[in-house]
Design an enzyme around this catalytic site. Structure first.
Site, mmCIF file in Angstrom:
data_model
loop_
_atom_site.group_PDB
_atom_site.id
_atom_site.type_symbol
_atom_site.label_atom_id
_atom_site.label_comp_id
_atom_site.label_asym_id
_atom_site.label_seq_id
_atom_site.Cartn_x
_atom_site.Cartn_y
_atom_site.Cartn_z
ATOM 1 N N GLU A 216 62.769 12.216 -5.376
ATOM 2 C CA GLU A 216 62.455 13.649 -5.497
ATOM 3 C C GLU A 216 60.949 13.740 -5.336
ATOM 4 O O GLU A 216 60.190 13.320 -6.199
ATOM 5 C CB GLU A 216 62.914 14.184 -6.863
ATOM 6 N N CYS A 250 56.976 21.059 -9.119
ATOM 7 C CA CYS A 250 57.341 20.848 -7.722
ATOM 8 C C CYS A 250 58.112 22.021 -7.135
ATOM 9 O O CYS A 250 58.217 22.148 -5.920
ATOM 10 C CB CYS A 250 58.143 19.559 -7.585
#
Length: 443
Positions: A216, A250
């Site tokens: 990720e 993020c």
């Protein structure tokens, strides 16, 4: 066990896996349930440590600990239903006396590498599902929050001892990246789950070819705002999604494309909503925007703002940096090739861009190598369906900010944002391998 010897870590993990991978779902679930009980005992110490070490505002830190508990509960629930699926072989002529199941088996020891921005909940998204399916885990947490990480690990150890689970089931590793890479390469490590920068993730792809690697790697979240929506209401949702926790998320709202017919109403509403978010002392429960992780990061972003202005951007909001505390900044007219548009901005910085049509906004939003989260706001159902198909991201949020997340749901990215999905049920797939088991009649 807390250990620094990387060979010892790998060997310990392999032995713990041998003692754990055959544990029943009942036993695995009991361990996670015990951890949930012990985690509840350290809620406030965890939150306080997180704020002291990372600068995350205390209210957000407390919220993160609560989310970690929710993630652990979802992992407990997933253990009960994950791992075995009936396959209807008995519908095939000649196989009607066969029994078939598709089962998932744990891969082996897992190396979990987690970042500073969510040091408790993002760790839980890896640790609990891996343990829940029968893997042992070596956890390399971020170096910026050692006390936070140790408190979380100690809560697990207390639970492990209480239910008599195998030792070394979850080992806490040091933060040396060179030795961490050596451990990742170790053949005894079956899978590596990494959340962090694209640069490190791509390096791991090169050096770990052939090994299960779950990534990720962040994003540069785009939002498309159509004409006809309530400007103040949408701005009120997007302001914290852009700058809360110093924008160190993020999935933050980074690029916002606004229909030109809504532009004059939206821009002042968004600027006002961001300015209204309390800024400053992270220990103050009212604070929403605290300091960045360190002064170096804040100074670097401050310089990026200067560069963007020199390239032709216009500042709609900016404050004076004080050490690691960078006040929110809002810009417009940022060139498409500027890193504030094309790269991940891990800071309280937002770029606003007017677009002539909703479709143009979708096109600009999708013009990125990233693909973690994207949002679209519209009252037109046709436009929302169009957004579903054109916004290439692991999560597409409609009439919601890109940071909106249920921890039990899938979360992951495509393209440069990574591979696979977290969320307990989906993370468990990444830590296991499938096997079709077909049994015929005894002969």
């Amino acid at each position: 066990m807390v250990a620094e010897g990387w060979t010892e870590l790998a060997e310990n993990a392999l032995q713990a896996f041998g003692a754990w991978n055959g544990a029943s779902r009942l036993v695995r679930r009991r361990l996670l349930e015990a951890w949930l009980e012990d985690l509840a005992q350290v809620r406030e110490p965890l939150a306080l440590a997180m704020t002291r070490e990372t600068g995350k505002p205390i209210t957000l830190a407390r919220g993160e600990v609560g989310r970690a508990e929710a993630t652990l509960r979802a992992s407990i629930d997933a253990v009960a239903s994950f791992g075995e699926e009936s396959v209807p072989y008995d519908l095939m002529a000649g196989a009607d006396d066969c029994r078939a199941t598709f089962r998932r088996f744990p891969l082996g020891p897992v190396l979990a590498i987690t970042p500073f921005n969510f040091p408790v909940n993002l760790a839980m998204h890896k640790l609990a599902p891996a343990l829940g399916v029968g893997c042992s885990v070596i956890w390399k947490p971020c170096p910026q929050a050692p006390t936070t990480s140790r408190l979380l690990w100690e809560s697990f150890e207390a639970a492990r001892v209480r239910v008599s689970a195998p030792g070394n089931l979850l080992q806490l590793a040091g933060s040396d990246p060179v030795r961490a890479e050596a451990l990742a390469r170790d053949p005894r490590i079956a899978a590596v789950s990494f959340t962090g920068s694209e640069r490190v993730g791509r390096h791991l792809e090169q050096v770990l070819a052939g090994k299960r690697l779950l990534l990720e790697l962040g994003g540069n979240g785009a939002v498309v705002v159509d004409e006809g929506v309530a400007a103040e209401a949408v701005a009120g949702q997007l302001a914290p999604a852009a700058v809360a926790g110093a924008g160190q998320s993020c999935s933050k709202a980074q690029r916002i494309y606004v229909h030109q017919r809504l532009w004059e109403a939206f821009v002042p509403a968004f600027v006002s909503a961001v300015k209204a978010l309390p800024l400053g002392d992270p220990m103050d429960p009212a604070t929403v925007v605290g300091p960045m992780i360190d002064e170096v990061s804040a100074s670097r972003m401050d310089a990026s703002l200067d560069r963007a202005v020199s390239a032709g951007a216009t500042l709609l909001l900016r404050g004076v940096r004080q050490g690691a505390l960078l006040p929110p900044a809002i810009l417009t007219g940022v060139p498409e090739e500027d890193p504030l548009q094309g790269e991940e901005v891990f800071a309280p910085v937002t770029v606003l861009t007017p677009v002539a049509t909703f479709e143009e906004g979708l096109g600009k939003a999708a013009a990125t190598r990233f693909g973690l989260r994207a949002s679209a706001y519209s009252r037109d159902q046709r436009h929302l369906r169009l957004a579903e198909s054109r916004l290439r991201a692991g999560g597409v949020l409609l009439n919601l900010p890109p940071t909106f997340r249920l921890d039990a749901s899938p979360f992951g990215g495509v393209q440069a944002s990574g591979n696979g999905f977290e969320g307990p049920r989906w993370a468990m797939e990444g830590f296991t391998e499938g096997r079709l088991i077909v049994e015929g009649p005894a002969l």
